[in-house]
Design a protein around this motif. Structure first.
Motif, short mmCIF file in Angstrom:
data_model
loop_
_atom_site.label_atom_id
_atom_site.label_comp_id
_atom_site.label_asym_id
_atom_site.label_seq_id
_atom_site.Cartn_x
_atom_site.Cartn_y
_atom_site.Cartn_z
N LYS A 164 46.41 -1.17 60.09
CA LYS A 164 47.33 -1.89 60.95
C LYS A 164 48.32 -0.90 61.55
O LYS A 164 48.91 -0.09 60.84
N ARG A 206 48.69 -3.73 52.37
CA ARG A 206 47.62 -3.59 51.38
C ARG A 206 46.74 -2.36 51.59
O ARG A 206 46.32 -1.70 50.64
N TYR A 207 46.45 -2.01 52.83
CA TYR A 207 45.52 -0.91 53.12
C TYR A 207 46.29 0.21 53.84
O TYR A 207 47.41 0.50 53.50
N TYR A 241 45.02 -5.21 69.09
CA TYR A 241 45.19 -5.00 67.66
C TYR A 241 46.57 -4.44 67.30
O TYR A 241 47.14 -4.79 66.26
N TYR A 247 51.41 -6.52 55.90
CA TYR A 247 50.21 -5.71 56.04
C TYR A 247 50.32 -4.41 55.24
O TYR A 247 50.02 -3.34 55.73
N SER A 258 42.19 1.18 65.38
CA SER A 258 42.43 -0.14 64.78
C SER A 258 41.22 -1.04 64.94
O SER A 258 40.85 -1.77 64.00
N SER A 272 39.26 -2.25 61.60
CA SER A 272 39.49 -3.67 61.32
C SER A 272 40.66 -3.86 60.36
O SER A 272 41.72 -3.28 60.56
N LYS A 273 40.46 -4.61 59.29
CA LYS A 273 41.56 -4.97 58.38
C LYS A 273 42.09 -3.76 57.61
O LYS A 273 43.17 -3.82 57.01
N TYR A 274 41.36 -2.63 57.62
CA TYR A 274 41.77 -1.48 56.83
C TYR A 274 42.83 -0.62 57.51
O TYR A 274 43.29 0.36 56.93
#
Length: 401
Positions: A296, A260-261, A327, A258, A288, A292-294
């Motif tokens: 972790k 990437r962001y 999350y 995780y 979280s 969302s995906k942005y």
């Protein structure tokens, strides 16, 4: 012509608008004695002054841009040593090989700068510390003795020039062997670039932390409490036990899977305050869910006192159920010095109450020690996450086979 396509990308246009200021060159340099030279010996840094323009923009297009090669934008912010305060009026001098791996000359190149080749230039950070360089990806030397790289030298107001880590590329097959042979110094922060794609253009964000790991640097802000790596360095890979969350039952590396962001790692060692921990977990769970995906978030518990794996697993499972976490990952390690999980690479002080590390695209962008779960600190993190959300988050990464 393909050369002009860079202005077709909306994101790049916004970058150009952002970096439209022009700064003068006048700076006073204080040269310390040789044995106290900031940064130590710097072979080649003196060429920063050869051909130095009277006016330097915070955006530069290198001579390589019009030549054969992969188009590349390197852009970011220069910060003071605290990793938070922008550093304006800082000259960044760069030089690199061409598409064939040579520091190739050109007819009008000053003879004293021949060893740096013709793909060289300068940017000066604007009032917000921002800069951008349009160039091509350098090729590795013909003998493949080094990973492809871009050299950088820094000239701050009132200080002598010094070098920082070369920019290298995380997709370069020569990078890992080089790191194993001679680890990077992290001068000015990690120089490892991660590539994103905007059509035919490759984009790499690179923030610079002035003075970080620079010998004799006079502007250090020493703190009484230390824990964790420095802002600007890369968040290392490690493999905690996942007791609760999306990867429960595994030893997934937070940064590897995780990275990437935005990622936030909340370390607690030998001094857990469970009331405070729960307040932080509730707040971070809300962030979280919203992002969302942005974003972790990982809670890493490393209390070495009375450690038993099964007991620690149950303890964190109970917390996850009590707070109904969906999350956040609740993870643990035997201690913050554990080498098997490689959590020791994070250099966490187990005697502080907490260490909170925020990273983006695997590079540390903020660090807090003993941060209280208070409303003002919740706002601090929310503001920071909003402020540091990259313009490039939604761009794709290259697909490697």
């Amino acid at each position: 012509m393909k050369l002009l396509k860079k202005i077709d990308y909306p994101l790049i246009v916004s970058i150009l608008l952002l970096f439209s200021t022009c700064n003068g060159q006048s700076q006073t340099t204080v040269k310390p004695a040789n044995n106290n030279l900031v940064g130590g010996t710097c072979d080649g840094c003196e060429l920063l002054y050869v051909g130095l323009p009277k006016q330097i923009n915070n955006t530069d297009t290198s001579a390589g841009w019009a030549e054969k090669g992969q188009k590349l934008l390197v852009t970011g912010i220069a910060y003071q040593i605290d990793g938070q305060t922008p550093a304006p009026n800082t000259i960044i001098y760069y030089w690199q090989t061409d598409n064939n791996g040579y520091y190739s000359p050109r007819p009008n190149l000053d003879k004293s700068a021949l060893r740096h080749g013709h793909i060289r230039g300068w940017v000066k950070t604007d009032k917000d510390g921002k800069y951008a360089i349009y160039t091509i990806r350098p090729a590795t030397y013909p003998d493949r003795s080094e990973p492809a790289h871009i050299h950088l030298a820094i000239k701050e107001p009132q200080l002598n020039e010094y070098y920082i880590d070369e920019l290298v590329f995380d997709d370069d097959p020569l990078l890992i062997p080089k790191q194993k042979k001679k680890p990077f110094e992290n001068r000015g922060g990690s120089g490892i670039l991660r590539i994103l794609l905007a059509g035919e253009l490759q984009i790499a964000e690179h923030n610079i932390i002035l003075g970080l790991n620079i010998p004799n640097y006079p502007k250090g802000n020493l703190k009484s409490k230390t824990s964790g790596l420095q802002v600007g360095e890369d968040n290392p890979s490690f493999t905690p036990f996942h007791a609760w969350g999306p990867d429960k039952g595994t030893r997934t590396c937070p940064v590897c899977k995780y990275g990437r962001y935005h990622g936030l790692v909340y370390f607690v060692g030998n001094k857990p305050n469970w009331n405070d921990i729960k307040k932080w977990l509730v707040f971070l769970e809300q962030e979280s869910a919203m992002r969302s995906k942005y974003l972790k978030v990982y809670f890493v518990y490393g209390n070495e006192n009375g450690y038993q794996k099964e007991q620690r697993q149950k303890e964190l499972e109970h917390i996850g159920k009590e707070l109904d976490l969906k999350y956040i990952a609740l993870t643990f390690v035997p201690s913050m010095h554990d080498k098997e999980s490689e959590v020791d690479l994070n250099k966490i002080n187990p005697e502080v109450n907490n260490t909170i590390i925020l990273y983006r695209h695997r590079s540390i962008i903020a660090k807090y020690i003993d941060l209280k779960p208070e409303e003002q600190n919740f706002r601090l993190l929310t503001t920071l996450l909003n402020k540091t959300k990259s313009n490039f988050f939604d761009l794709p990464e290259p697909v490697y086979h």
